[in-house]
Design a protein around this motif. Structure first.
Motif, short mmCIF file in Angstrom:
data_model
loop_
_atom_site.label_atom_id
_atom_site.label_comp_id
_atom_site.label_asym_id
_atom_site.label_seq_id
_atom_site.Cartn_x
_atom_site.Cartn_y
_atom_site.Cartn_z
N ALA A 78 -5.84 2.63 4.67
CA ALA A 78 -5.75 1.17 4.59
C ALA A 78 -4.40 0.69 5.11
O ALA A 78 -4.32 -0.34 5.80
CB ALA A 78 -5.96 0.71 3.15
N ALA A 79 -3.32 1.40 4.79
CA ALA A 79 -2.00 1.01 5.27
C ALA A 79 -1.91 1.10 6.79
O ALA A 79 -1.32 0.23 7.44
CB ALA A 79 -0.93 1.90 4.63
N THR A 88 -5.59 5.03 0.52
CA THR A 88 -4.51 4.04 0.64
C THR A 88 -3.78 4.20 1.97
O THR A 88 -3.40 3.22 2.62
CB THR A 88 -3.52 4.19 -0.51
OG1 THR A 88 -4.21 4.03 -1.76
CG2 THR A 88 -2.41 3.15 -0.42
N ARG A 118 0.83 -1.21 0.00
CA ARG A 118 0.00 0.00 0.00
C ARG A 118 0.86 1.26 0.00
O ARG A 118 0.50 2.26 -0.63
CB ARG A 118 -0.93 -0.02 1.21
CG ARG A 118 -1.96 -1.14 1.17
CD ARG A 118 -2.97 -0.99 2.29
NE ARG A 118 -3.85 -2.14 2.37
CZ ARG A 118 -4.95 -2.31 1.62
NH1 ARG A 118 -5.26 -1.39 0.72
NH2 ARG A 118 -5.71 -3.37 1.78
N ASP A 131 -3.63 -1.89 8.16
CA ASP A 131 -2.79 -3.07 8.05
C ASP A 131 -1.71 -3.09 9.13
O ASP A 131 -1.42 -4.14 9.72
CB ASP A 131 -2.14 -3.13 6.66
CG ASP A 131 -3.15 -3.47 5.57
OD1 ASP A 131 -4.24 -3.98 5.92
OD2 ASP A 131 -2.84 -3.24 4.38
#
Length: 380
Positions: free
Chosen positions: A228-229, A225, A193, A232
């Motif tokens: 999302a990173a 993004t 990402r 994660d």
């Protein structure tokens, strides 16, 4: 510890007379079975004689420890469930051969000592001998019994070194596997990402002057993004040490696991403090693996988790009313739990007959420190 009375010692001697006859039979069966191992009959005889020998030896071990006022743990190594593996494990256990030597002693000289102790009580002439010499004779008999039936300090140290060597190797392998998992998680999640984020920002920089609208769309994609990173990365961090474990302790963290289960889970805990952080983490992930297995395979309607601290050991019992049939040696998850606990001298035992229920007991020796920060019990 109160010293046993003379009548109690004489009762032990009478029991040893009866068990001495059984010891003779078991010695014959064991030797015959070992000689006939080339055919299936030998294995059948050993399958009968060895467990019975251990039952008889356990009885004598309890009597001897009572006479001498000692505490002697049961010295046998664990026996696998697979018949062939069990046969190999029993044959490699030094206590199997010490038991065989003890059988010879128990049905000969040991039996004679027990007989004398009983007969001296029954005859009026020998009654004074019974009164004055019973204790020395029974103590001598018990000391010889334990010489055969209990491991020596040197043997215990050797076994301890062997266990530490094995658990250290398993801990190193487990740590290496965990590092590889983290590398994969970081590579497949946040790293991918972040690369995409870098490319989006680079394109946005190029388009900023020529096509501001396209640049804004790329920046919006980059913001998505980035979120999302971050998600994660949080998942990876939770896999290393869950924040809920640090904030709420083992009880609160297990209760949080229970809330995420589709099956009703009841958590009952009686912990007067917190285990050391590494132990706490190991037990948490062990419970998480047990609950994951329940969700995948058990088809259970209810799960109970009981956590206590008794005799210097944290003990966790995970019980479900599912279909059973769990094999701790069949999958990597439970093997990983066993290795993780073994690094702290912990153990895992599984009882899961076909048809259920399944019960997993996790035990780790440790002291508790600092007061608990969450309620001690609660339903999941």
């Amino acid at each position: 510890m109160t010293e046993p009375s003379r009548l109690r010692l004489t009762a032990y001697a009478a029991a040893q007379l009866v068990l001495g006859i059984l010891a003779l039979v078991l010695a014959i069966l064991t030797v015959t079975g070992a000689a006939l191992m080339v055919v299936w009959v030998g294995g059948l005889l050993l399958a009968i004689s060895v467990p019975l020998t251990r039952v008889v030896a356990d009885a004598h071990r309890r009597m001897a420890t009572d006479v001498l006022g000692l505490e002697v743990p049961r010295p046998y190594r664990p026996v696998p469930s697979h018949p062939w593996h069990a046969l190999v494990a029993v044959a490699r256990d030094p206590m199997t051969w010490r038991d065989l030597a003890w059988l010879v002693w128990a049905c000969t000289f040991g039996w004679v000592i027990a007989l004398i102790c009983v007969l001296e009580l029954l005859a009026l002439v020998t009654w004074p001998l019974w009164w004055w010499t019973l204790r020395p004779k029974m103590r001598a008999r018990s000391q010889i019994d334990l010489w055969f039936l209990a491991t020596s300090r040197t043997e215990r140290l050797q076994q301890r070194v062997q266990v530490l060597t094995e658990t250290r190797a398993e801990a190193v392998d487990s740590a290496a596997a965990e590092l590889r998992r983290l590398e994969r998680d970081l590579h497949d999640g946040p790293q991918a990402r972040l690369v995409a984020l870098s490319m989006s920002l680079g394109l946005a920089e190029q388009l900023l002057a020529e096509d501001p609208d396209a640049a804004r769309r790329l920046i919006g994609d980059a913001r998505t993004t980035t979120s999302a990173a971050i998600g994660d990365l949080r998942s990876v961090v939770r896999g290393i040490h869950p924040p809920v474990l640090a904030d709420r302790g083992l009880t609160g963290a297990v209760q949080a696991l229970a809330l995420d289960m589709a099956v009703p889970v009841t958590v009952v805990a009686d912990l007067d403090g917190r285990p050391p952080a590494p132990v706490e983490s190991a037990v948490y992930f062990a419970v998480a693996e047990c609950l994951a297995n329940v969700g995948k395979h058990a088809r259970a309607d209810a799960v109970t988790i009981a956590m206590t601290h008794v005799d210097g050991r944290v003990r966790v019992r995970v019980h479900d009313d599912g279909v059973g049939g769990a094999d701790p040696g069949a999958g990597t998850g439970m093997l990983g739990v066993r290795r993780r606990l073994a690094a702290f001298d912990g153990t895992m035992s599984v009882s899961s007959p076909t048809g259920g229920p399944t019960e997993v007991i996790l035990e780790v020796p440790c002291d508790l420190s600092s007061p608990r920060t969450t309620p001690s019990s609660g339903p999941g």
